[in-house]
Design a protein around this motif. Structure first.
Motif, PDB file in Angstrom:
ATOM      1  N   TRP A   1       0.839  -1.207   0.000  1.00  2.27           N
ATOM      2  CA  TRP A   1       0.000   0.000   0.000  1.00  2.27           C
ATOM      3  C   TRP A   1       0.872   1.255   0.000  1.00  2.27           C
ATOM      4  O   TRP A   1       0.558   2.226  -0.680  1.00  2.27           O
ATOM      5  N   LEU A   2       1.948   1.227   0.781  1.00  5.85           N
ATOM      6  CA  LEU A   2       2.848   2.373   0.849  1.00  5.85           C
ATOM      7  C   LEU A   2       3.482   2.637  -0.518  1.00  5.85           C
ATOM      8  O   LEU A   2       3.556   3.785  -0.972  1.00  5.85           O
TER       9      LEU A   2
ATOM     10  N   LYS B   1       2.287   1.872  -3.470  1.00  4.18           N
ATOM     11  CA  LYS B   1       1.270   2.424  -4.364  1.00  4.18           C
ATOM     12  C   LYS B   1       0.964   3.881  -4.028  1.00  4.18           C
ATOM     13  O   LYS B   1       0.740   4.702  -4.915  1.00  4.18           O
ATOM     14  N   ALA B   2       0.940   4.187  -2.731  1.00  5.59           N
ATOM     15  CA  ALA B   2       0.664   5.559  -2.307  1.00  5.59           C
ATOM     16  C   ALA B   2       1.760   6.506  -2.799  1.00  5.59           C
ATOM     17  O   ALA B   2       1.472   7.623  -3.246  1.00  5.59           O
TER      18      ALA B   2
ATOM     19  N   ASN C   1       1.446   6.909  -6.661  1.00  2.51           N
ATOM     20  CA  ASN C   1       0.295   7.729  -7.021  1.00  2.51           C
ATOM     21  C   ASN C   1       0.363   9.128  -6.420  1.00  2.51           C
ATOM     22  O   ASN C   1      -0.571   9.909  -6.558  1.00  2.51           O
TER      23      ASN C   1
ATOM     24  N   LYS D   1       0.176  10.261  -3.328  1.00  2.00           N
ATOM     25  CA  LYS D   1      -0.901  10.548  -2.376  1.00  2.00           C
ATOM     26  C   LYS D   1      -0.463  11.638  -1.419  1.00  2.00           C
ATOM     27  O   LYS D   1       0.699  12.034  -1.376  1.00  2.00           O
TER      28      LYS D   1
ATOM     29  N   GLU E   1      -1.122  10.560   4.425  1.00  2.00           N
ATOM     30  CA  GLU E   1      -1.467   9.161   4.223  1.00  2.00           C
ATOM     31  C   GLU E   1      -0.215   8.290   4.188  1.00  2.00           C
ATOM     32  O   GLU E   1      -0.197   7.194   4.747  1.00  2.00           O
ATOM     33  N   ILE E   2       0.829   8.788   3.540  1.00  2.00           N
ATOM     34  CA  ILE E   2       2.090   8.048   3.469  1.00  2.00           C
ATOM     35  C   ILE E   2       2.688   7.902   4.865  1.00  2.00           C
ATOM     36  O   ILE E   2       3.134   6.828   5.252  1.00  2.00           O
TER      37      ILE E   2
ATOM     38  N   LEU F   1       0.822   5.312   6.869  1.00  3.51           N
ATOM     39  CA  LEU F   1       1.197   3.954   6.486  1.00  3.51           C
ATOM     40  C   LEU F   1       2.549   3.576   7.079  1.00  3.51           C
ATOM     41  O   LEU F   1       2.737   2.452   7.545  1.00  3.51           O
TER      42      LEU F   1
END
Length: 174
Positions: free
Chosen positions: A143-144, A146-147, A150, A152, A156-157, A160
């Motif tokens: 998830w990190l 992808k964040a 993208n 983000k 949010e990063i 995570l």
């Protein structure tokens, strides 16, 4: 030296199967029913006797619950089935055991004179928890990644990254 009941004749002094040889007298104890052993063997004998008495009182069908690390004993398999339902044969912790259909976290084995099954189950439970936590860390790292790709929001990063550190810390505690 310490005295215990003879292991070969179980303290009887005779072995019925060999009545045709010297009246069945046990050659290990010379018919006395008593065997001399070292201190270590004597300690082992006392421990085994204590364990046998527990088995007689509780039963020799051992139930181990992997969710809450509890152990139950049943005198017969039928008693265990009436409590937990039907089972299938499986394995856990390197031991062949019975796993209940409705309660997959409950494992049953016939106790053969030691805590080996229980200890193996406890060890396997720890391994399972570690593997589950490693899988969680792997997912969070995905998830990190992808964040970051993208682009983000930074919060949010950071969130995570904190979750990953907490998961790694929890893995170390296991």
């Amino acid at each position: 030296m310490y005295n215990i009941p003879c292991k070969k004749c179980s303290g009887k002094g005779v072995i019925p199967y060999f009545r045709h040889v010297n009246g069945g007298e046990c050659f290990t104890c010379n018919g006395s029913g008593i065997q001399e052993v070292s201190k270590d063997e004597y300690s082992t004998h006392l421990e085994n006797e204590k364990f046998r008495k527990q088995i007689e009182e509780k039963g020799n069908y051992v139930i181990y619950n992997t969710e809450n690390d509890t152990v139950e004993y049943f005198k017969t398999e039928k008693d265990a089935v009436s409590e937990y339902g039907n089972f299938y044969c499986g394995s856990y912790g390197g031991y062949s055991c019975r796993v209940f259909y409705k309660h997959k976290h409950i494992k049953m084995n016939v106790n053969r004179g030691g805590n080996d099954f229980i200890n193996a189950c406890r060890q396997q439970t720890l391994i399972d928890k570690q593997n589950k936590q490693k899988e969680r860390i792997k997912i969070l790292n995905g998830w990190l990644k992808k964040a970051i790709e993208n682009k983000k929001h930074a919060d949010e990063i950071q969130e995570l990254k904190i979750m990953i550190k907490e998961a790694e810390h929890k893995l170390q505690k296991i």
